[in-house]
Motif scaffolding. Structure first.
Motif, short mmCIF file in Angstrom:
data_model
loop_
_atom_site.label_atom_id
_atom_site.label_comp_id
_atom_site.label_asym_id
_atom_site.label_seq_id
_atom_site.Cartn_x
_atom_site.Cartn_y
_atom_site.Cartn_z
N ALA A 62 0.74 -1.01 -0.06
CA ALA A 62 0.00 -0.05 0.03
C ALA A 62 0.84 1.22 0.00
CB ALA A 62 -0.91 -0.07 1.13
N ILE A 63 1.78 1.34 0.86
CA ILE A 63 2.93 2.51 0.70
C ILE A 63 3.46 2.67 -0.50
CG2 ILE A 63 5.03 3.20 1.84
CD1 ILE A 63 4.01 1.76 4.66
N ALA A 68 3.91 5.86 -5.23
CA ALA A 68 3.99 5.82 -6.69
C ALA A 68 2.73 6.87 -7.09
CB ALA A 68 3.85 4.62 -7.22
N ALA A 69 1.97 7.36 -6.35
CA ALA A 69 0.74 8.31 -6.58
C ALA A 69 -0.33 7.42 -7.29
CB ALA A 69 1.05 9.55 -7.46
N LYS A 70 -0.19 6.07 -7.12
CA LYS A 70 -1.37 5.22 -7.59
C LYS A 70 -2.41 5.05 -6.59
CE LYS A 70 1.55 2.68 -10.61
NZ LYS A 70 2.48 1.46 -11.10
N ALA A 71 -2.34 5.23 -5.17
CA ALA A 71 -3.28 5.30 -4.57
C ALA A 71 -3.03 6.51 -3.46
CB ALA A 71 -3.21 4.12 -3.65
N ARG A 98 -6.93 5.80 -9.90
CA ARG A 98 -7.71 5.51 -11.14
C ARG A 98 -8.59 4.25 -10.82
NH1 ARG A 98 -4.08 6.20 -16.32
NH2 ARG A 98 -6.00 5.73 -17.20
N TYR A 99 -9.51 4.19 -11.50
CA TYR A 99 -10.60 3.27 -11.38
C TYR A 99 -9.85 1.77 -12.08
CZ TYR A 99 -14.88 0.58 -11.85
OH TYR A 99 -15.79 -0.60 -12.15
N VAL A 100 -10.16 0.74 -11.53
CA VAL A 100 -10.02 -0.45 -12.27
C VAL A 100 -11.18 -1.25 -12.22
CG1 VAL A 100 -7.39 -0.59 -11.57
CG2 VAL A 100 -9.15 -1.43 -10.15
#
Ligand code: ZN
Length: 209
Positions: A62-63, A68-71, A98-100
């Motif tokens: 998660a970190i 990575a600015a993905k979450a 971003r939606y997956v």
């Protein structure tokens, strides 16, 4: 990005002590090494961009997603880790930026663990700690082993009720049991639920008697 690429941790080995740092009495003394891997052993609930629960990942994963600015972190612990010259609070819940799109199975396998999770680990009859599964309509009377006929119960209530019906006992259920559905249950059937995940999973804090 696929859900697999997000590093879902469904296997054993990720559900150990989540708050306490591992004690290594035999490890040689050495300077603190800033690394998420060394500090985070917990689990984090991963939400889709729509706040729909997706899966559980390791806090370390998660970190990495946050860095990575993905979450983005939605709820965090008091623990912090130092990584890439920044300090990050260990997240309990993160949300993808971003939606997956993820396909889910239609039905949830009926298991003891899943029933306990659905019923909040408590006996539906008295509110005590659940230790067994009770068939509301006893199997000896044709009751089925299905989501709408199984409930979590304490041993005492289960033993007291035995093979009698609720009407015969004068007991009632707080609500009719039913099959869980939705994304939340795909990830809850086999693991302990962090209380801080519950609001995101649409689960009651507890089931009152
Ligand atoms: Zn009970």
């Amino acid at each position: 990005m696929s859900i697999t690429a997000l590093g879902s941790s469904s296997g054993p080995g990720h559900t150990g002590s989540r708050r306490d740092a591992p004690s290594r009495p035999h490890a040689p003394a050495r300077p603190h090494t800033p690394s998420p891997a060394a500090c985070t052993i917990g689990a984090t609930l991963l939400l889709n961009a729509t706040y729909e629960p997706l899966c559980v990942v390791s806090s370390r994963r998660a970190i990495v997603l946050v860095l990575a600015a993905k979450a983005e972190a939605v709820d965090v612990t008091d623990d912090e880790v130092h990584a890439e010259r920044v300090t990050v609070a260990v997240p309990v819940v993160v949300r993808l930026t971003r939606y997956v799109r993820v396909p889910y199975p239609v039905s949830v396998p009926l298991s003891r663990r899943a029933v306990f999770t659905r019923d909040g680990q408590t006996c539906v009859y008295c509110g005590g700690s659940a230790t067994s599964i009770d068939h509301v309509v006893p199997r000896s009377r044709g009751g089925t082993h299905s989501w709408d006929n199984v409930v979590a119960a304490c041993r005492r209530c289960n033993h007291t009720k035995a093979d009698r019906s609720l009407a015969e006992m004068g007991w009632s259920l707080p609500h009719p049991p039913g099959a869980p559905s939705g994304a939340a249950w795909r990830l809850l059937g086999h693991r302990t639920v962090d209380p801080r995940w519950r609001e995101w999973l649409g689960m009651p804090d507890s089931v009152s008697a």
